[in-house]
Design an enzyme around this catalytic site. Sequence first.
Site, PDB file in Angstrom:
ATOM      1  CG  ASP A 113      -7.143  -8.680   5.962  1.00 63.00           C
ATOM      2  OD1 ASP A 113      -7.653  -8.090   5.061  1.00 63.00           O
ATOM      3  OD2 ASP A 113      -6.666  -7.847   6.793  1.00 63.00           O
ATOM      4  CG  HIS A 125      -8.267  -6.580  -4.236  1.00 62.28           C
ATOM      5  ND1 HIS A 125      -7.089  -6.418  -4.425  1.00 62.28           N
ATOM      6  CD2 HIS A 125      -8.629  -6.249  -5.532  1.00 62.28           C
ATOM      7  CE1 HIS A 125      -6.565  -6.029  -5.540  1.00 62.28           C
ATOM      8  NE2 HIS A 125      -7.624  -6.105  -6.388  1.00 62.28           N
TER       9      HIS A 125
END
Length: 458
Positions: free
Chosen positions: A366, A158
């Site tokens: 991110d 992720h």
Amino acid sequence: MSRLIVVSNRVPLPDKHGTAPTGGLAVALQAALNERGGIWLGWSGKSTRDDDPGPLQVIDKGNIQYLLTDLTERDLEEYYQGFANRVLWPICHYRLDLAEYARKEMAGYFRVNRFFAERLAPMLRPDDVLWIHDYHLIPLAAELRKLGIANRIGFFLHIPWPVPDVLFAMPVYETILKCLSSYDLIGFQTNNDRRNFADGLLRHAWATAKSDTEFEVDGRAFQARAFPIGIETSEFMSFARKAAGTGVARRMHQSLDGKKLILGVDRLDYSKGITQRIDAFEKFLTRHPDRERNVTFLQITPKSRSEVPEYEAMQRAVAEQAGRVNGAMGTIDWVPIRYVNRSLSRPALAGLYRMAKVALVTPLRDGMNLVAKEFVAAQTEEDPGVLVLSRFAGAAEELDAALLVNPYDVEGTAEAIRRGLDMALEERQERWRAMLGKLKSNDVFSWSHNFLTSLETQ
Ligand code: GDG
């Protein structure tokens, strides 16, 4: 259809009424598990002082079995707070300065992964398909293989995967790369992450590539591909329509009193660029004093990982910074920054997204960033808000119709805030339609479907 076995550090349990938890990832995985039947295994969130974490907690809901295990305090310290959150998280987010490597913690990380493997292996059937999630569990496939498990095993990361020179700063990076090669399919958020992985892997004589996505290590073939995670787009759109009427949205609307809302929503984390964002907002106000009293910047930042010292320090730093800007720029009847350190309900959040004229999603790094996607899905076609998005968020690969910024460039971000506030309706609609199109064609359900199809058919 084979059963699906999901393993993640935490397990989002349905609430006591049996309803699925909120949040796109949980909803999509529950849907896949419901369709095939299967198991979701993870840490219960509880730790014990004993050396033995005790038996698994088993919760049956329809054709899904949730298996939760406690961990010992030592496990938690070494595996979770230690190697996962103080080595892998900072390294993958390019923060070598914050990585604190200790051999003891690395050993704990492997011990816990072995423990998960030992708990899972006896429950597996030969045709089960396994899907392991995130950086806490990189060695799980290797540990399962040692126990003779030959099933198809996929892994989804992720968070970002760094360029080789950053990865190589981690003392045990070779072991980590070899562990990844025990999977059949490794999913990354972006093509950039996949390329970084391939670049690092192929610097070693023990790894070869058949193509951009197919590799071999020690005679074992596996694939690495990009599967950008999505949100539950249409559900979130209708949800945001209804959320406009929630109490929080009404109160916010009243208290704005005609001012334009600029919104930031992030877990409190140094990767999210919150201090640089406050600097940019301050710069915007200094440059455009005529905008004073016309805007309010609301930053919602639920606490996270408070047990890790950097997070505790960051919480104080952000609160002080917001206080300083408010002290210097605010007036008796105008507070420029509202900093909320608590979590809001999902409907309240959706209502705020819909009300905001500009969203500031400016992480320094991110994996994807779902806030950016949720903000876009929550807008109305008649008057969409503007997304200011960091080019270092994985979401920027798909949402290139946002105002892309370099979050380290405070002046550039300040200028994007101004542009966003002044953008003509037609341009806002054009950008919004382009982004919504991407969110509709790649929502979280197609993401999980694509990953599982690749895993089973490659
Ligand atoms: C990791 C990766 C990747 C936030 N505040 C509240 C709240 N949230 C929800 C948001 C969003 C989620 O939390 C945050 O997701 P992000 O994607 O932005 O970030 P991480 O938590 O760091 O997640 C990331 C993600 O995994 C998925 O693969 O995109 O890159 O770091 O859904 O809405 N939810 C509620 N109240 C809040 O105050 N209810």
